[in-house]
Design a protein around this motif. Structure first.
Motif, PDB file in Angstrom:
ATOM      1  N   THR A  73    -113.880   3.612  -9.871  1.00  0.00           N
ATOM      2  CA  THR A  73    -113.625   2.334 -10.542  1.00  0.00           C
ATOM      3  C   THR A  73    -112.975   1.342  -9.579  1.00  0.00           C
ATOM      4  O   THR A  73    -112.758   0.192  -9.924  1.00  0.00           O
ATOM      5  CB  THR A  73    -112.702   2.513 -11.765  1.00  0.00           C
ATOM      6  N   GLU A  74    -112.672   1.806  -8.377  1.00  0.00           N
ATOM      7  CA  GLU A  74    -112.130   0.949  -7.325  1.00  0.00           C
ATOM      8  C   GLU A  74    -112.580   1.503  -5.975  1.00  0.00           C
ATOM      9  O   GLU A  74    -113.097   2.611  -5.893  1.00  0.00           O
ATOM     10  CB  GLU A  74    -110.602   0.875  -7.401  1.00  0.00           C
ATOM     11  N   HIS A  75    -112.392   0.699  -4.932  1.00  0.00           N
ATOM     12  CA  HIS A  75    -112.805   1.096  -3.583  1.00  0.00           C
ATOM     13  C   HIS A  75    -112.334   2.523  -3.307  1.00  0.00           C
ATOM     14  O   HIS A  75    -111.171   2.850  -3.511  1.00  0.00           O
ATOM     15  CB  HIS A  75    -112.229   0.128  -2.565  1.00  0.00           C
ATOM     16  N   TRP A  76    -113.262   3.337  -2.819  1.00  0.00           N
ATOM     17  CA  TRP A  76    -112.948   4.731  -2.527  1.00  0.00           C
ATOM     18  C   TRP A  76    -113.323   5.050  -1.090  1.00  0.00           C
ATOM     19  O   TRP A  76    -114.350   4.596  -0.581  1.00  0.00           O
ATOM     20  CB  TRP A  76    -113.751   5.653  -3.457  1.00  0.00           C
ATOM     21  N   ASN A  77    -112.465   5.824  -0.443  1.00  0.00           N
ATOM     22  CA  ASN A  77    -112.757   6.323   0.892  1.00  0.00           C
ATOM     23  C   ASN A  77    -111.897   7.557   1.122  1.00  0.00           C
ATOM     24  O   ASN A  77    -110.767   7.619   0.639  1.00  0.00           O
ATOM     25  CB  ASN A  77    -112.457   5.264   1.961  1.00  0.00           C
ATOM     26  N   LEU A  78    -112.423   8.537   1.793  1.00  0.00           N
ATOM     27  CA  LEU A  78    -111.629   9.709   2.141  1.00  0.00           C
ATOM     28  C   LEU A  78    -110.826   9.409   3.397  1.00  0.00           C
ATOM     29  O   LEU A  78    -111.303   8.754   4.314  1.00  0.00           O
ATOM     30  CB  LEU A  78    -112.529  10.917   2.415  1.00  0.00           C
ATOM     31  N   ASP A  79    -109.615   9.913   3.417  1.00  0.00           N
ATOM     32  CA  ASP A  79    -108.747   9.749   4.578  1.00  0.00           C
ATOM     33  C   ASP A  79    -108.538  11.122   5.208  1.00  0.00           C
ATOM     34  O   ASP A  79    -107.920  11.993   4.603  1.00  0.00           O
ATOM     35  CB  ASP A  79    -107.410   9.147   4.159  1.00  0.00           C
ATOM     36  N   PHE A  80    -109.069  11.290   6.383  1.00  0.00           N
ATOM     37  CA  PHE A  80    -108.932  12.560   7.082  1.00  0.00           C
ATOM     38  C   PHE A  80    -107.809  12.512   8.112  1.00  0.00           C
ATOM     39  O   PHE A  80    -107.677  13.398   8.938  1.00  0.00           O
ATOM     40  CB  PHE A  80    -110.245  12.934   7.779  1.00  0.00           C
ATOM     41  N   GLY A  81    -107.036  11.467   8.062  1.00  0.00           N
ATOM     42  CA  GLY A  81    -105.939  11.345   9.019  1.00  0.00           C
ATOM     43  C   GLY A  81    -106.409  10.752  10.338  1.00  0.00           C
ATOM     44  O   GLY A  81    -107.561  10.365  10.502  1.00  0.00           O
ATOM     45  N   GLU A  82    -105.497  10.692  11.262  1.00  0.00           N
ATOM     46  CA  GLU A  82    -105.798  10.113  12.572  1.00  0.00           C
ATOM     47  C   GLU A  82    -106.634  11.075  13.410  1.00  0.00           C
ATOM     48  O   GLU A  82    -106.384  12.275  13.443  1.00  0.00           O
ATOM     49  CB  GLU A  82    -104.486   9.803  13.299  1.00  0.00           C
ATOM     50  N   VAL A  83    -107.632  10.530  14.068  1.00  0.00           N
ATOM     51  CA  VAL A  83    -108.495  11.337  14.927  1.00  0.00           C
ATOM     52  C   VAL A  83    -107.930  11.327  16.338  1.00  0.00           C
ATOM     53  O   VAL A  83    -107.662  10.265  16.909  1.00  0.00           O
ATOM     54  CB  VAL A  83    -109.938  10.785  14.937  1.00  0.00           C
ATOM     55  N   THR A  84    -107.745  12.523  16.870  1.00  0.00           N
ATOM     56  CA  THR A  84    -107.280  12.672  18.247  1.00  0.00           C
ATOM     57  C   THR A  84    -108.269  13.569  18.978  1.00  0.00           C
ATOM     58  O   THR A  84    -109.154  14.169  18.362  1.00  0.00           O
ATOM     59  CB  THR A  84    -105.876  13.320  18.285  1.00  0.00           C
ATOM     60  N   GLU A  85    -108.110  13.681  20.272  1.00  0.00           N
ATOM     61  CA  GLU A  85    -108.979  14.582  21.038  1.00  0.00           C
ATOM     62  C   GLU A  85    -108.869  16.010  20.529  1.00  0.00           C
ATOM     63  O   GLU A  85    -109.852  16.730  20.456  1.00  0.00           O
ATOM     64  CB  GLU A  85    -108.622  14.532  22.533  1.00  0.00           C
ATOM     65  N   GLU A  86    -107.658  16.404  20.137  1.00  0.00           N
ATOM     66  CA  GLU A  86    -107.422  17.772  19.692  1.00  0.00           C
ATOM     67  C   GLU A  86    -108.075  18.086  18.341  1.00  0.00           C
ATOM     68  O   GLU A  86    -108.491  19.208  18.090  1.00  0.00           O
ATOM     69  CB  GLU A  86    -105.909  18.064  19.583  1.00  0.00           C
ATOM     70  N   ASN A  87    -108.149  17.102  17.449  1.00  0.00           N
ATOM     71  CA  ASN A  87    -108.679  17.392  16.113  1.00  0.00           C
ATOM     72  C   ASN A  87    -110.051  16.773  15.836  1.00  0.00           C
ATOM     73  O   ASN A  87    -110.534  16.812  14.710  1.00  0.00           O
ATOM     74  CB  ASN A  87    -107.681  16.968  15.028  1.00  0.00           C
ATOM     75  N   GLU A  88    -110.681  16.211  16.861  1.00  0.00           N
ATOM     76  CA  GLU A  88    -111.954  15.516  16.651  1.00  0.00           C
ATOM     77  C   GLU A  88    -113.029  16.433  16.065  1.00  0.00           C
ATOM     78  O   GLU A  88    -113.731  16.051  15.130  1.00  0.00           O
ATOM     79  CB  GLU A  88    -112.458  14.889  17.950  1.00  0.00           C
ATOM     80  N   ASP A  89    -113.163  17.651  16.586  1.00  0.00           N
ATOM     81  CA  ASP A  89    -114.174  18.575  16.065  1.00  0.00           C
ATOM     82  C   ASP A  89    -113.904  18.929  14.609  1.00  0.00           C
ATOM     83  O   ASP A  89    -114.814  18.950  13.782  1.00  0.00           O
ATOM     84  CB  ASP A  89    -114.245  19.852  16.913  1.00  0.00           C
ATOM     85  N   GLU A  90    -112.645  19.214  14.298  1.00  0.00           N
ATOM     86  CA  GLU A  90    -112.264  19.537  12.916  1.00  0.00           C
ATOM     87  C   GLU A  90    -112.529  18.343  11.990  1.00  0.00           C
ATOM     88  O   GLU A  90    -113.032  18.496  10.883  1.00  0.00           O
ATOM     89  CB  GLU A  90    -110.791  19.921  12.860  1.00  0.00           C
TER      90      GLU A  90
END
Length: 174
Positions: A73-90
């Motif tokens: 009913t309002e703008h939706w987006n998933l937040d996966f947190g900040e992307v870093t080199e260490e967590n990019e694959d995840e």
């Protein structure tokens, strides 16, 4: 140029198969004007294409379920947190696994392809029934109501289409 109109029986059959009732303005467009054709972006999609989860890669095994409620009913987006080199694959794995699931777009009919995986969609089920929403997950912008600015935050199909015609006429008359 428009595709051939739909008959009343064809529209009723589509509604029955998908367990929905089309918004009256869109239904009238199909019956009186055409089943897709001239329109904003890459034109209007035929109603049969509106079921596909992705208008750029139409796979018969990957369809939206129009009979299920549209979850937003309002703008939706998933937040996966900040992307870093260490967590990019995840991050990418999580995004592919969750972000593009059809459950986020149940209850919508794709009406126009904006290109690059972005689509304009008509809500055919639940609280936002009759309103147009944008699916822009491919650019990580989520799913949101069509941005409309004349003191309204929602727009229905026929107003959106007439707005496009008006803008096209202005362009040719200048």
């Amino acid at each position: 140029m428009f595709n051939k109109t739909k008959s009343e029986n064809e529209v009723i059959d589509f509604e029955k198969r998908n367990k929905i009732k089309l918004p009256i303005d869109y239904r009238g467009f199909l019956l009186e004007i055409g089943n897709g054709g001239a329109g904003p972006y890459y034109g209007l999609e035929p109603i049969e294409n509106g079921l596909f989860s992705d208008l750029d890669y139409k796979h018969k095994s990957d369809l939206n379920d129009l009979s299920k409620p549209f979850p937003h009913t309002e703008h939706w987006n998933l937040d996966f947190g900040e992307v870093t080199e260490e967590n990019e694959d995840e991050y990418l794995e999580q995004k592919d696994e969750e972000y593009y699931q059809n459950k986020w777009v149940n209850g919508i009919l794709r009406v126009s392809n904006l290109g690059c995986g972005v689509s304009m969609n008509l809500v055919v089920n639940e609280k936002e029934y009759g309103n147009l929403w944008v699916d822009d997950r491919c650019n990580e912008q989520g799913i949101y109501p069509n941005p409309y600015n004349e003191n309204r935050d929602r727009i229905i199909f026929i107003d959106w289409y007439e707005n496009w015609i008006d803008n096209e006429l202005k362009r040719f008359n200048t």
